[in-house]
Design a protein around this motif. Structure first.
Motif, PDB file in Angstrom:
ATOM      1  N   SER A  23       0.829  -1.214   0.000  1.00  0.00           N
ATOM      2  CA  SER A  23       0.000   0.000   0.000  1.00  0.00           C
ATOM      3  C   SER A  23       0.860   1.260   0.000  1.00  0.00           C
ATOM      4  CB  SER A  23      -0.926   0.019   1.218  1.00  0.00           C
ATOM      5  OG  SER A  23      -1.876  -1.015   1.131  1.00  0.00           O
ATOM      6  N   TRP A  42       2.726  11.450   5.561  1.00  0.00           N
ATOM      7  CA  TRP A  42       1.521  10.955   6.233  1.00  0.00           C
ATOM      8  C   TRP A  42       1.528  11.374   7.700  1.00  0.00           C
ATOM      9  CZ3 TRP A  42       1.231   7.675  10.412  1.00  0.00           C
ATOM     10  CH2 TRP A  42      -0.044   7.235  10.753  1.00  0.00           C
ATOM     11  N   GLN A  46      -0.973  14.044   9.784  1.00  0.00           N
ATOM     12  CA  GLN A  46      -1.708  13.580  10.962  1.00  0.00           C
ATOM     13  C   GLN A  46      -1.378  14.463  12.175  1.00  0.00           C
ATOM     14  OE1 GLN A  46      -3.900  11.195  11.275  1.00  0.00           O
ATOM     15  NE2 GLN A  46      -3.644   9.955   9.461  1.00  0.00           N
ATOM     16  N   GLU A  73      -6.875  12.244   0.419  1.00  0.00           N
ATOM     17  CA  GLU A  73      -7.634  11.559   1.474  1.00  0.00           C
ATOM     18  C   GLU A  73      -7.557  10.048   1.284  1.00  0.00           C
ATOM     19  OE1 GLU A  73     -11.589  12.950   2.347  1.00  0.00           O
ATOM     20  OE2 GLU A  73     -10.989  15.022   1.944  1.00  0.00           O
ATOM     21  N   GLU A  74      -7.615   9.613   0.047  1.00  0.00           N
ATOM     22  CA  GLU A  74      -7.538   8.174  -0.248  1.00  0.00           C
ATOM     23  C   GLU A  74      -6.173   7.609   0.166  1.00  0.00           C
ATOM     24  OE1 GLU A  74      -7.392   5.214  -4.096  1.00  0.00           O
ATOM     25  OE2 GLU A  74      -8.463   7.109  -4.293  1.00  0.00           O
ATOM     26  N   ARG A  77      -5.977   7.483   3.988  1.00  0.00           N
ATOM     27  CA  ARG A  77      -6.782   6.385   4.516  1.00  0.00           C
ATOM     28  C   ARG A  77      -6.085   5.038   4.303  1.00  0.00           C
ATOM     29  NH1 ARG A  77     -11.146   8.185   3.105  1.00  0.00           N
ATOM     30  NH2 ARG A  77     -11.116   7.594   0.920  1.00  0.00           N
ATOM     31  N   SER A  78      -5.514   4.836   3.126  1.00  0.00           N
ATOM     32  CA  SER A  78      -4.875   3.544   2.851  1.00  0.00           C
ATOM     33  C   SER A  78      -3.686   3.301   3.781  1.00  0.00           C
ATOM     34  CB  SER A  78      -4.445   3.446   1.382  1.00  0.00           C
ATOM     35  OG  SER A  78      -3.355   4.291   1.102  1.00  0.00           O
ATOM     36  N   SER A  80      -3.351   4.817   6.839  1.00  0.00           N
ATOM     37  CA  SER A  80      -3.888   4.756   8.201  1.00  0.00           C
ATOM     38  C   SER A  80      -4.452   3.375   8.527  1.00  0.00           C
ATOM     39  CB  SER A  80      -4.975   5.808   8.396  1.00  0.00           C
ATOM     40  OG  SER A  80      -4.425   7.102   8.330  1.00  0.00           O
ATOM     41  N   GLU A  81      -4.911   2.669   7.527  1.00  0.00           N
ATOM     42  CA  GLU A  81      -5.509   1.352   7.745  1.00  0.00           C
ATOM     43  C   GLU A  81      -4.476   0.232   7.856  1.00  0.00           C
ATOM     44  OE1 GLU A  81      -8.275   1.063   4.504  1.00  0.00           O
ATOM     45  OE2 GLU A  81      -9.754   2.321   5.525  1.00  0.00           O
ATOM     46  N   LEU A  82      -3.218   0.533   7.663  1.00  0.00           N
ATOM     47  CA  LEU A  82      -2.183  -0.499   7.752  1.00  0.00           C
ATOM     48  C   LEU A  82      -2.044  -1.005   9.174  1.00  0.00           C
ATOM     49  CD1 LEU A  82       0.687   1.060   5.626  1.00  0.00           C
ATOM     50  CD2 LEU A  82      -1.021  -0.607   4.918  1.00  0.00           C
ATOM     51  N   GLU A  84      -3.755  -2.750  11.347  1.00  0.00           N
ATOM     52  CA  GLU A  84      -4.790  -2.583  12.365  1.00  0.00           C
ATOM     53  C   GLU A  84      -4.416  -3.388  13.604  1.00  0.00           C
ATOM     54  OE1 GLU A  84      -7.915  -0.925  12.305  1.00  0.00           O
ATOM     55  OE2 GLU A  84      -7.320   0.060  10.452  1.00  0.00           O
TER      56      GLU A  84
END
Length: 95
Positions: A23, A42, A46, A73-74, A77-78, A80-82, A84
């Motif tokens: 990603s 990133w 943040q 934004e995409e 988000r990609s 930030s989702e790493l 979890e």
């Protein structure tokens, strides 16, 4: 050492995991920036305090060259989702 390294007795390098994550590599290709620059950008977007380190002049310059672009934004988000549930760094709230 990262939390990933601690959890794996040093067998996993959390920084390397992020720098080579598909990603992050995709965002890197789409922005024309290195994966390190993408991750630094990133973090800045943040509002995280970032203190990159390197002893190599080329990398120091690369780390500085993150102010001429923004992640969409995409892209944000990609990234930030790493991972979890996985921490790749210390939690700044505890400092």
């Amino acid at each position: 050492a990262s939390n990933a390294a601690r959890a794996s007795d040093g067998e996993v390098d959390g920084t390397r995991l992020l720098l080579t994550h598909p990603s992050v590599q995709k965002v890197s290709e789409e922005t024309g920036k290195t994966t390190a620059q993408v991750l630094l950008r990133w973090a800045l977007q943040q509002d995280f305090m970032v203190i990159p380190r390197s002893s190599k002049p080329a990398r120091i310059q690369e780390n500085f060259d993150i102010f001429d672009f923004e992640l969409s934004e995409e892209h944000m988000r990609s990234i930030s989702e790493l991972g979890e549930g996985q921490k790749f760094c210390w939690d700044p709230k505890g400092v």
